[in-house]
Structures are given as structure tokens and as C-alpha cells.
Design an enzyme around this catalytic site. Structure first.
Site, PDB file in Angstrom:
ATOM      1  N   GLY A  44       0.765  -0.960   0.117  1.00 55.87           N
ATOM      2  CA  GLY A  44       0.133   0.292  -0.192  1.00 55.87           C
ATOM      3  C   GLY A  44       0.851   1.036   0.224  1.00 55.87           C
ATOM      4  N   ASN A  45       1.778   1.554   0.530  1.00 49.33           N
ATOM      5  CA  ASN A  45       2.815   2.475   0.842  1.00 49.33           C
ATOM      6  C   ASN A  45       3.258   2.448  -0.603  1.00 49.33           C
ATOM      7  OD1 ASN A  45       4.554   0.218   1.159  1.00 49.33           O
ATOM      8  ND2 ASN A  45       5.970   1.605   1.710  1.00 49.33           N
ATOM      9  N   LYS A  86     -12.538  -8.400   5.936  1.00 52.71           N
ATOM     10  CA  LYS A  86     -12.176  -7.466   6.191  1.00 52.71           C
ATOM     11  C   LYS A  86     -13.094  -6.502   5.897  1.00 52.71           C
ATOM     12  CE  LYS A  86      -7.866  -6.797   3.330  1.00 52.71           C
ATOM     13  NZ  LYS A  86      -6.549  -6.905   4.738  1.00 52.71           N
ATOM     14  N   LYS A 112      -3.527  -9.104  -1.882  1.00 51.51           N
ATOM     15  CA  LYS A 112      -2.876  -9.442  -3.022  1.00 51.51           C
ATOM     16  C   LYS A 112      -1.399  -9.996  -3.420  1.00 51.51           C
ATOM     17  CE  LYS A 112       0.610  -6.048  -1.781  1.00 51.51           C
ATOM     18  NZ  LYS A 112       0.421  -6.431  -0.776  1.00 51.51           N
ATOM     19  N   LYS A 169       1.944 -12.679   3.277  1.00 51.58           N
ATOM     20  CA  LYS A 169       3.097 -12.629   2.538  1.00 51.58           C
ATOM     21  C   LYS A 169       3.744 -13.980   2.924  1.00 51.58           C
ATOM     22  CE  LYS A 169       3.214  -7.487   3.521  1.00 51.58           C
ATOM     23  NZ  LYS A 169       2.562  -7.398   2.087  1.00 51.58           N
TER      24      LYS A 169
HETATM   25  P1  ADP Z   1       1.631  -4.063   2.271  1.00 56.00           P
HETATM   26  O1  ADP Z   1       0.096  -2.614   2.221  1.00 56.00           O
HETATM   27  O2  ADP Z   1       2.608  -3.966   2.361  1.00 56.00           O
HETATM   28  O3  ADP Z   1       0.887  -4.800   2.492  1.00 56.00           O
HETATM   29  P2  ADP Z   1       1.082  -4.524   5.683  1.00 56.00           P
HETATM   30  O4  ADP Z   1      -0.029  -3.509   6.520  1.00 56.00           O
HETATM   31  O5  ADP Z   1      -0.326  -5.811   5.065  1.00 56.00           O
HETATM   32  O6  ADP Z   1       1.383  -3.859   3.858  1.00 56.00           O
HETATM   33  O7  ADP Z   1       1.676  -5.585   5.799  1.00 56.00           O
HETATM   34  C1  ADP Z   1       3.471  -4.805   6.322  1.00 56.00           C
HETATM   35  C2  ADP Z   1       3.127  -4.579   7.255  1.00 56.00           C
HETATM   36  O8  ADP Z   1       3.326  -6.341   8.187  1.00 56.00           O
HETATM   37  C3  ADP Z   1       4.274  -3.995   8.743  1.00 56.00           C
HETATM   38  O9  ADP Z   1       3.992  -2.470   8.542  1.00 56.00           O
HETATM   39  C4  ADP Z   1       4.466  -4.059  10.139  1.00 56.00           C
HETATM   40  O10 ADP Z   1       3.880  -3.879  11.312  1.00 56.00           O
HETATM   41  C5  ADP Z   1       3.698  -5.911  10.034  1.00 56.00           C
HETATM   42  N1  ADP Z   1       3.995  -6.999  10.857  1.00 56.00           N
HETATM   43  C6  ADP Z   1       3.070  -7.424  10.971  1.00 56.00           C
HETATM   44  N2  ADP Z   1       4.334  -8.722  11.218  1.00 56.00           N
HETATM   45  C7  ADP Z   1       5.386  -8.293  11.442  1.00 56.00           C
HETATM   46  C8  ADP Z   1       6.580  -9.276  11.579  1.00 56.00           C
HETATM   47  N3  ADP Z   1       5.950 -10.830  12.026  1.00 56.00           N
HETATM   48  N4  ADP Z   1       8.173  -8.880  11.146  1.00 56.00           N
HETATM   49  C9  ADP Z   1       7.647  -8.276  10.073  1.00 56.00           C
HETATM   50  N5  ADP Z   1       6.721  -6.871  10.012  1.00 56.00           N
HETATM   51  C10 ADP Z   1       5.093  -7.164  10.838  1.00 56.00           C
HETATM   52 MG    MG Z   2      -1.052  -5.663   2.893  1.00 59.94          MG
END
Ligand code: ADP
Ligand code: MG
Length: 315
Positions: free
Chosen positions: A13-14, A131, A216, A278
Site C-alpha cells: 500500500g505504501n 476484511k 494481493k 506475505k
Molecule cells: P502492505 O500494504 O505492504 O501489504 P501490510 O500492512 O499488509 O502492508 O504488511 C506490512 C506490515 O506487517 C508491517 O508494517 C508490520 O507492521 C506488519 N507485521 C506484522 N508482523 C510482522 C512481522 N513478524 N515482521 C515484520 N512485519 C510484521
Molecule cells: Mg497487506
């Protein structure tokens, strides 16, 4: 013609909108431009790239536009809102990527494919909408909405008000994968599966859009596997995958095997709606024939591809 390996890049998203921004066209364009500048230099180095992007804030905004505009024009269903965001985001990514490539005097073609992703109509996710999307409502607004549309699920979201919840089923297959493969084979840079793809179910020989959203990262895995990509690179706003994330003793996993990563996942180290999918996408990709999955910071794209940044996962 060169046969360089294919990399699927999943942009978080960023890459399009930072958490503290409002969501103007200019903000989104500017963020996308700094990402596409990095991608253009990889393309110019000969990489074959497919870009997948998120659409969380954008589909929320589109739903608000449809709801507030309904006294003048009928609102469209959620899957059509998803298609609108693919078009709008595909447009700004393809325009700015083309500009960056032109600056480098590269002649590689850039194209966005409106992408449908098949989900299973008996997926248990349909019974448990998980969601949150779109605006926050008051209790009165919720009651009015539910009078007209008893199919909606509107519940309290972490004490901040009421919000619509939709199912997030597991992606099964990318409908347009063959078209994407042809373009990639012909050295085009393709933007596809935006927002996880438009969720559709099979009804006999027909496809039908459904009220759901797809993760995604999991959709990017389906696409990467089906076009035989070598690498799946997931770019987000942290350096990579951590154990004990957010605690003083958090540890970055820099190089790890997929079986080891799976053991950590089973222990519940990775948050469900964010890092969890992820990690799951990385594990599935390697299980399904992929060579390498990377989870890294958006700013480290070069290092992530070279193998020197983020969490590098191999079999
Ligand atoms: P994106 O938009 O890139 O999919 P998300 O917010 O869905 O972003 O996922 C990234 C976030 O996952 C990070 O900002 C972090 O706060 C969170 N996160 C949760 N658990 C973990 C972990 N074990 N290691 C790293 N980040 C984590
Ligand atoms: Mg995400």
C-alpha cells in the site's frame, strides 16, 4: 530474443499512498513515480517484470463515491469498484513507468491487464467476512443501510465505529494468465492482478463477480506460479520478516529456507492480515516450483533483487 527470468513484484500500500496522506491524485502519482523510477532501471537492465499492487485505501474511497452518489447514479457492486481501482491505478503506474523508461531511452512496452481471479464459491471465507472496507458508519447509518441491503455485513471495527466487512477468499487461478504470459514473453512490462484481482466464481461456463476482496500477496503467488516466474518479490514498509516483531528483541530473518519459515509461521509469529499472507505467499510459491521469494522494504528494491536485502527465502 533474450530469455531473462521473470520477476513478479508485489507492491504494498505504501508504494501508492503513505499512511498519513489524504489520497489526492497528486499524492498517489508522486508515490508511484518514485517506485516506478526504481522499477524502470531494473527493466532497463533487462529484467522481465510483472507488477502487482494493492488497492485497500483506493477501493474504500471508490465505495464511498458510489454510496454518496447514489441519489444521482446507481452504485456499482464491489467487484466493479475493484475493476475501477485496477483501471485508475494501472493508468498511473503505466503512465509514470512509461515516462521513466522513455527518459532511459528504453523501448519496452508497458500494459495494464484488468485481471479476474477465480475463487471457490464454497470457500469458508464466504461465511466469515473478515476484511473491513470503506467508510465508518454510525449505528443509525448502519440500520438504514441494512434495511435496503440485508445481504451486507456491517459490524463494529475495533471501537472506531461500524464498518462493512467482506469475505477474503483464497485465490485459485488467474483468468488472464495466458494473455499476461504472451505479453511478458514479448518483453512487455505488465501490471496485473491489481488489488489482488477481481474476485469471480465459475458458474458452469460463465464467470461471475462476487462481493469479496482477495489478498494481493496471495494473488501475486498464483500469477507468479502460473507464468513460471523465477522470483516473487514482495515490497512493503518494513525491512523484512521479523521474529518477535515490535518487541525490543525482534530479529530480522535475512536468509531462510521455506521449511524453516513454515515452522515459524505455524508458531504464529506473523500477524494475520499483514505479514501472515506475505509469508504464506512465499511458502506457496516455493512449494509450487518458484526458485526464490523475497519480502523487503520498498526502498530496497535493488538489494532485494540482488539478494542482499530483506528476507530471502529459498527451498
Ligand atoms: P502492505 O500494504 O505492504 O501489504 P501490510 O500492512 O499488509 O502492508 O504488511 C506490512 C506490515 O506487517 C508491517 O508494517 C508490520 O507492521 C506488519 N507485521 C506484522 N508482523 C510482522 C512481522 N513478524 N515482521 C515484520 N512485519 C510484521
Ligand atoms: Mg497487506
Amino acid at each position: 530474443m533474450s530469455r531473462t527470468p521473470i520477476t513478479v513484484l508485489a507492491l504494498g500500500g505504501n508504494a501508492i499512498l503513505q499512511r498519513n496522506q489524504k489520497g489526492t491524485f497528486e499524492e498517489q502519482y508522486e508515490n508511484v513515480r518514485s517506485t516506478t523510477a526504481q522499477i524502470a532501471s531494473l527493466v532497463n537492465d533487462g529484467f522481465r517484470i510483472v507488477i502487482v499492487h494493492g488497492n485497500g485505501p483506493q477501493i474504500g474511497a471508490t465505495v464511498i463515491r458510489h454510496e454518496l452518489g447514489q441519489t444521482m447514479v446507481p452504485p456499482l457492486p464491489l467487484h466493479a469498484c475493484g475493476a475501477e481501482t485496477q483501471g485508475f491505478l494501472g493508468y498511473i503506474i503505466q503512465q509514470s513507468l512509461r515516462d521513466e523508461l522513455a527518459r532511459l531511452e528504453s523501448r519496452r512496452a508497458v500494459a495494464t491487464i484488468i485481471t479476474q481471479v477465480v475463487v471457490d464459491k464454497s470457500d469458508p471465507a464466504f461465511k466469515h467476512p473478515s476484511k473491513p472496507i470503506g467508510p465508518f458508519y454510525t449505528k443509525e447509518q448502519r440500520d438504514t443501510l441494512l434495511r435496503d441491503r440485508s445481504d451486507l455485513v456491517i459490524e463494529e471495527d475495533s471501537g472506531r465505529g461500524y464498518r462493512r466487512f467482506v469475505p477474503s477468499p483464497d485465490p485459485k487461478a488467474v483468468v488472464e494468465d495466458e494473455a499476461i504470459r504472451v505479453l511478458v514473453d514479448d518483453e512487455a512490462v505488465v501490471i496485473a492482478c491489481g488489488g489482488g484481482g477481481i474476485p469471480v466464481i465459475r458458474q458452469g461456463t460463465h464467470l461471475q463477480g462476487v462481493e469479496a476482496v482477495i489478498d494481493k500477496d496471495l494473488a501475486a503467488e498464483r500469477l507468479a506460479t502460473s507464468i513460471h516466474a523465477e522470483s516473487l518479490v514482495i515490497l512493503t514498509d518494513v525491512e523484512g520478516v521479523y521474529l518477535d516483531y515490535g518487541r525490543p528483541d525482534q530479529r530480522l530473518l535475512s536468509k531462510i529456507s521455506s521449511s524453516e519459515l513454515e515452522i515459524h509461521a505455524q508458531k504464529g509469529y506473523f500477524a494475520k492480515g499483514s505479514m501472515g499472507p506475505k509469508v504464506e505467499a512465499a511458502i506457496r510459491f516455493l512449494r509450487n516450483g518458484g526458485k526464490r521469494a523475497v519480502i523487503a522494504n520498498l526502498g530496497d528494491l535493488g538489494g532485494a533483487i540482488k539478494g542482499s536485502a530483506g528476507t530471502q527465502v529459498r527451498n
